[in-house]
Enzyme design. Structure first.
Site, PDB file in Angstrom:
ATOM      1  N   GLU A 121      -8.382 -92.094 -63.253  1.00 43.06           N
ATOM      2  CA  GLU A 121      -7.787 -91.693 -64.543  1.00 43.06           C
ATOM      3  C   GLU A 121      -8.634 -90.599 -65.207  1.00 43.06           C
ATOM      4  OE1 GLU A 121      -5.129 -91.960 -66.338  1.00 43.06           O
ATOM      5  OE2 GLU A 121      -4.082 -93.293 -64.967  1.00 43.06           O
TER       6      GLU A 121
HETATM    7  C1  FAD Z   1      -9.795 -96.981 -56.023  1.00 45.22           C
HETATM    8  C2  FAD Z   1      -9.077 -95.747 -56.451  1.00 45.22           C
HETATM    9  C3  FAD Z   1      -7.801 -95.861 -56.999  1.00 45.22           C
HETATM   10  C4  FAD Z   1      -7.098 -94.711 -57.357  1.00 45.22           C
HETATM   11  N1  FAD Z   1      -5.793 -94.826 -57.789  1.00 45.22           N
HETATM   12  C5  FAD Z   1      -5.039 -93.696 -57.905  1.00 45.22           C
HETATM   13  C6  FAD Z   1      -3.621 -93.784 -58.124  1.00 45.22           C
HETATM   14  O1  FAD Z   1      -3.064 -94.862 -58.279  1.00 45.22           O
HETATM   15  N2  FAD Z   1      -2.907 -92.636 -58.150  1.00 45.22           N
HETATM   16  C7  FAD Z   1      -3.489 -91.410 -57.983  1.00 45.22           C
HETATM   17  O2  FAD Z   1      -2.782 -90.415 -57.996  1.00 45.22           O
HETATM   18  N3  FAD Z   1      -4.825 -91.301 -57.800  1.00 45.22           N
HETATM   19  C8  FAD Z   1      -5.606 -92.403 -57.736  1.00 45.22           C
HETATM   20  N4  FAD Z   1      -6.962 -92.303 -57.516  1.00 45.22           N
HETATM   21  C9  FAD Z   1      -7.566 -90.984 -57.435  1.00 45.22           C
HETATM   22  C10 FAD Z   1      -8.471 -90.679 -58.624  1.00 45.22           C
HETATM   23  O3  FAD Z   1      -7.720 -90.535 -59.790  1.00 45.22           O
HETATM   24  C11 FAD Z   1      -9.287 -89.412 -58.259  1.00 45.22           C
HETATM   25  O4  FAD Z   1     -10.203 -89.780 -57.243  1.00 45.22           O
HETATM   26  C12 FAD Z   1      -9.998 -88.851 -59.466  1.00 45.22           C
HETATM   27  O5  FAD Z   1      -9.062 -88.266 -60.334  1.00 45.22           O
HETATM   28  C13 FAD Z   1     -11.036 -87.782 -59.089  1.00 45.22           C
HETATM   29  O6  FAD Z   1     -10.510 -86.834 -58.219  1.00 45.22           O
HETATM   30  P1  FAD Z   1     -11.267 -86.483 -56.858  1.00 45.22           P
HETATM   31  O7  FAD Z   1     -11.632 -87.755 -56.191  1.00 45.22           O
HETATM   32  O8  FAD Z   1     -10.455 -85.519 -56.119  1.00 45.22           O
HETATM   33  O9  FAD Z   1     -12.621 -85.805 -57.341  1.00 45.22           O
HETATM   34  P2  FAD Z   1     -12.845 -84.242 -57.613  1.00 45.22           P
HETATM   35  O10 FAD Z   1     -11.749 -83.726 -58.453  1.00 45.22           O
HETATM   36  O11 FAD Z   1     -13.101 -83.561 -56.318  1.00 45.22           O
HETATM   37  O12 FAD Z   1     -14.184 -84.254 -58.485  1.00 45.22           O
HETATM   38  C14 FAD Z   1     -15.498 -84.419 -57.895  1.00 45.22           C
HETATM   39  C15 FAD Z   1     -16.556 -84.295 -58.988  1.00 45.22           C
HETATM   40  O13 FAD Z   1     -16.515 -82.982 -59.568  1.00 45.22           O
HETATM   41  C16 FAD Z   1     -16.342 -83.067 -60.976  1.00 45.22           C
HETATM   42  N5  FAD Z   1     -15.468 -81.962 -61.396  1.00 45.22           N
HETATM   43  C17 FAD Z   1     -14.277 -81.612 -60.864  1.00 45.22           C
HETATM   44  N6  FAD Z   1     -13.774 -80.549 -61.494  1.00 45.22           N
HETATM   45  C18 FAD Z   1     -14.655 -80.218 -62.468  1.00 45.22           C
HETATM   46  C19 FAD Z   1     -14.708 -79.205 -63.474  1.00 45.22           C
HETATM   47  N7  FAD Z   1     -13.731 -78.309 -63.623  1.00 45.22           N
HETATM   48  N8  FAD Z   1     -15.788 -79.177 -64.302  1.00 45.22           N
HETATM   49  C20 FAD Z   1     -16.786 -80.075 -64.185  1.00 45.22           C
HETATM   50  N9  FAD Z   1     -16.782 -81.044 -63.244  1.00 45.22           N
HETATM   51  C21 FAD Z   1     -15.736 -81.131 -62.398  1.00 45.22           C
HETATM   52  C22 FAD Z   1     -15.726 -84.423 -61.240  1.00 45.22           C
HETATM   53  O14 FAD Z   1     -16.032 -84.899 -62.547  1.00 45.22           O
HETATM   54  C23 FAD Z   1     -16.393 -85.269 -60.150  1.00 45.22           C
HETATM   55  O15 FAD Z   1     -17.645 -85.714 -60.590  1.00 45.22           O
HETATM   56  C24 FAD Z   1      -7.703 -93.436 -57.204  1.00 45.22           C
HETATM   57  C25 FAD Z   1      -9.005 -93.333 -56.696  1.00 45.22           C
HETATM   58  C26 FAD Z   1      -9.671 -94.461 -56.299  1.00 45.22           C
HETATM   59  C27 FAD Z   1     -11.035 -94.297 -55.678  1.00 45.22           C
END
Ligand code: FAD
Length: 606
Positions: A444
């Protein structure tokens, strides 16, 4: 696993004595049924269901996990039977319109339910929680036909729902979504693509699963402006309220993860799956985020729940476990050693957990009233009012989501710490709380993303600092009341200084950011945590004010000990936790060079 006891005394104190929920409900069209007796009956029944049915499944769910066999996901033993009871109890539709089979209660009642259920078994609560996201999206953006087809079984809970945003290449940056939607002659679409990390993506609790999916239409503009939203059911509705043809929605695999093992996190493959556009083309993100504030508050609940459960477990253990003698002299001379809770350091940990749980709960209950007004405006189709309440809620949302999940995780760790080495052993269930709580700062929107949303969007861009001015104005009004009583005067003095500092920090950051763009990102986390500590300070002072008044007047529905403990916990918060805000203030003003000057190749020096 710590035995869960619903914190009804604290909940009632907040609902009736701090936030006047009975008066609040009287003002709401949906609040007519939420009479004090009805609220009390719902709370008691929910507490019973949580303590007797859901809590005993928490540790078992962690041990069993979910399984994918022959393309079908099974949830841990006992989840299905508990879910059937959940459906029979009408819990899914508690806060949804009666015309679809719901009970039509205010939105906040749903949050109280989720708080209790989520605290004692977060993995289980994820299933109905994701359905809520799906229901809210259809309710607001669906056509009448879509609402008639999907809302009744979703409201009943016989169908489940998901939110499918994330893809392998993107989570935060949804502008990179690449799932494709091709139009059919009959007005429907065929969607092909892979979504990952989909909570409740597949399971055996419901007969159908309704996915809300982000995908791109042909020729859609690149980035976030070219994303549309679709309903994709696992089985197509048969038009008579039942399920029809299988829709090529397949669970490719289950994620093996650190915690919330009873919650199925799936890779979901859509292969030419029949899809129905929801909302206008290319406006998918706007539609998806209409309920973003309420969904994020739902995740903030997880932080408070983790703190509550950790506190309950640690408190019990600290009474039973004995170790050495208290520094001020033997407390239990007849025993071989004194109980843990006589040691000041253990009390520090217990009080920190308690301060976070009760302070966080107060923050949530305040926001839930805004959410009530917002959802009333949605139901009344009053767009102006909806926006107004959404904006008000919007300032608090990143603070609630970002800060409460961070400190909730800290509290979960402290719960484990009170158990010493035994906390690290599975048997007691304390390490499970840590593993389960860890996800809350990630999904989220990560803490970093909440921080950018708060400082970058809500404070600097959208309101030019007015959001902070407005809230500090509210805090100062409370300070004027607190200053009239010598018990609460110290809270007023501290808060008034922090209000001035919060505004000063905002202006300073605004000035620096105008010439150094990295400033926002480099200061955002500290600004978020600072805002969180001050906000929690306000809600502790609010509780202290009520407690002091009740003690003075000798009234109130609670015992004098209860009110005294509120005052003592508030004092602990102000003396031991709130000073952290000062360190965040110093840190956020540090020049961006402190994080940006080191060339990236120098990060690799061993
Ligand atoms: C158990 C679990 C349940 C989930 N459930 C759902 C679900 O039901 N539906 C769904 O769609 N998704 C779901 N997710 C996905 C989750 O919402 C994402 O993993 C989350 O939004 C982060 O995205 P990412 O993993 O791609 O990380 P990334 O976007 O790759 O981010 C990696 C890091 O970089 C930082 N970062 C990224 N962009 C920036 C920026 N512009 N400036 C500064 N820092 C930045 C972030 O804060 C983070 O620390 C789930 C994930 C898990 C692990």
């Amino acid at each position: 696993m710590p035995e869960y006891k619903a914190p009804l005394r604290d909940m009632r104190f907040l609902l009736n004595e701090v936030f006047d929920y009975p008066g609040h409900y009287e003002k709401l069209p949906s609040g007519k049924e939420a009479t004090p007796d009805m609220v009390e009956a719902i709370l008691s029944e929910c507490a019973r269901f949580c303590e007797e049915v859901l809590a005993p499944l928490n540790q078992k769910g962690d041990a069993d996990g979910c399984e994918l066999r022959d393309g079908k996901v099974t949830t841990p033993r006992g989840f299905k039977a508990a879910y059937d009871q959940f459906v029979a109890g009408g819990w899914q539709g508690l806060s949804h319109p009666a015309e679809y089979g719901g009970q039509g209660m205010p939105m906040s009642m749903g949050m109280l339910k989720s708080e209790m259920m989520g605290t004692c078994n977060w993995s289980f609560t994820m299933y109905p929680g994701l359905s809520l996201g799906c229901m809210n999206t259809i309710l607001l953006h669906g056509t009448e036909e879509q609402k008639d087809a999907y809302m009744p079984p979703l409201t009943q809970g016989t169908w489940g729902g998901t939110m499918c945003l994330t893809e392998p290449q993107c989570g935060t940056d949804l502008g990179q979504v690449s799932s494709k939607a091709e139009p059919n002659a009959d007005g429907s679409y065929n969607v092909t693509g892979t979504k990952i990390f989909i909570s409740s993506g597949d399971h055996d609790l419901t007969e159908n699963i309704v996915h809300i999916v982000l995908a791109r239409l042909p020729d859609a503009p690149p980035g976030t402006r070219g994303i549309s939203l679709f309903i994709i059911p696992k089985y197509l509705p048969d038009g008579k309220g039942g399920i029809g043809e299988y829709n090529n929605v397949e669970c490719g695999s289950l994620e093996h993860k650190m915690g919330i093992k009873g919650s199925a996190t799936c890779v979901i493959n859509f292969d030419q799956s029949k899809a129905f556009l929801i909302g206008p083309p290319n406006k998918g993100l706007d539609c998806m985020f209409t309920f973003m504030n309420t969904a994020r508050i739902g995740t903030a609940v997880q932080g408070v729940g983790a703190a509550e459960l950790a506190y309950q477990g640690a408190l019990l253990y600290s009474k039973e476990r004995r170790s050495m003698r208290a520094l001020s002299g033997k407390k239990e001379p007849e025993k071989v050693a004194d109980a843990l809770h006589y040691h000041a350091d253990v009390r520090r940990m217990l009080l920190t957990m308690r301060a976070i749980a009760e302070g966080g709960r107060a923050m949530l209950y305040h926001a839930a009233q805004f959410a009530d007004f917002m959802s009333e405006a949605i139901l009344a189709k009053d767009e102006k009012k909806r926006e107004q309440w959404d904006d008000k809620l919007g300032f608090f949302t990143p603070i609630l989501k970002g800060f409460l999940t961070e400190v909730g995780y800290e509290a979960a760790n402290l719960g484990m710490q009170v158990f010493g080495g035994h906390g690290y052993i599975k048997e007691h269930g304390m390490e499970q709380i840590v593993r389960d709580a860890r996800i809350a700062t990630l999904y989220e929107g990560t803490t970093g993303v909440q921080a950018l949303d708060l400082l970058g969007r809500k404070v600097l861009l959208m309101t030019k600092g007015k959001a902070v001015q407005e809230f500090t104005g509210t805090i100062l009004k409370l300070c004027a009341q607190l200053a009239r009583d010598k018990t609460t005067l110290p809270f007023a003095l501290t808060l008034a200084k922090l209000c001035a500092q919060w505004n000063y920090l905002t202006v300073r950051l605004m000035l620096v950011a105008s010439r150094d763009r990295d400033m926002v990102s480099s200061a955002a986390y500290d600004f978020l945590m600072y805002s969180g500590y001050v906000t929690m300070g306000y809600f502790w002072a609010l509780q202290a004010n009520v407690a002091a008044t009740k003690l003075k007047k000798g009234g109130g529905s609670e015992t004098a000990e209860f009110y005294r403990t509120k005052l003592e916990t508030a004092e602990f918060y102000f003396q031991r936790i709130l000073p952290r805000a000062g360190a965040h203030a110093d840190s956020m003003l540090a020049p961006t060079s402190s994080v940006m000057q080191t060339p990236i190749e120098h990060f690799e020096f061993a």
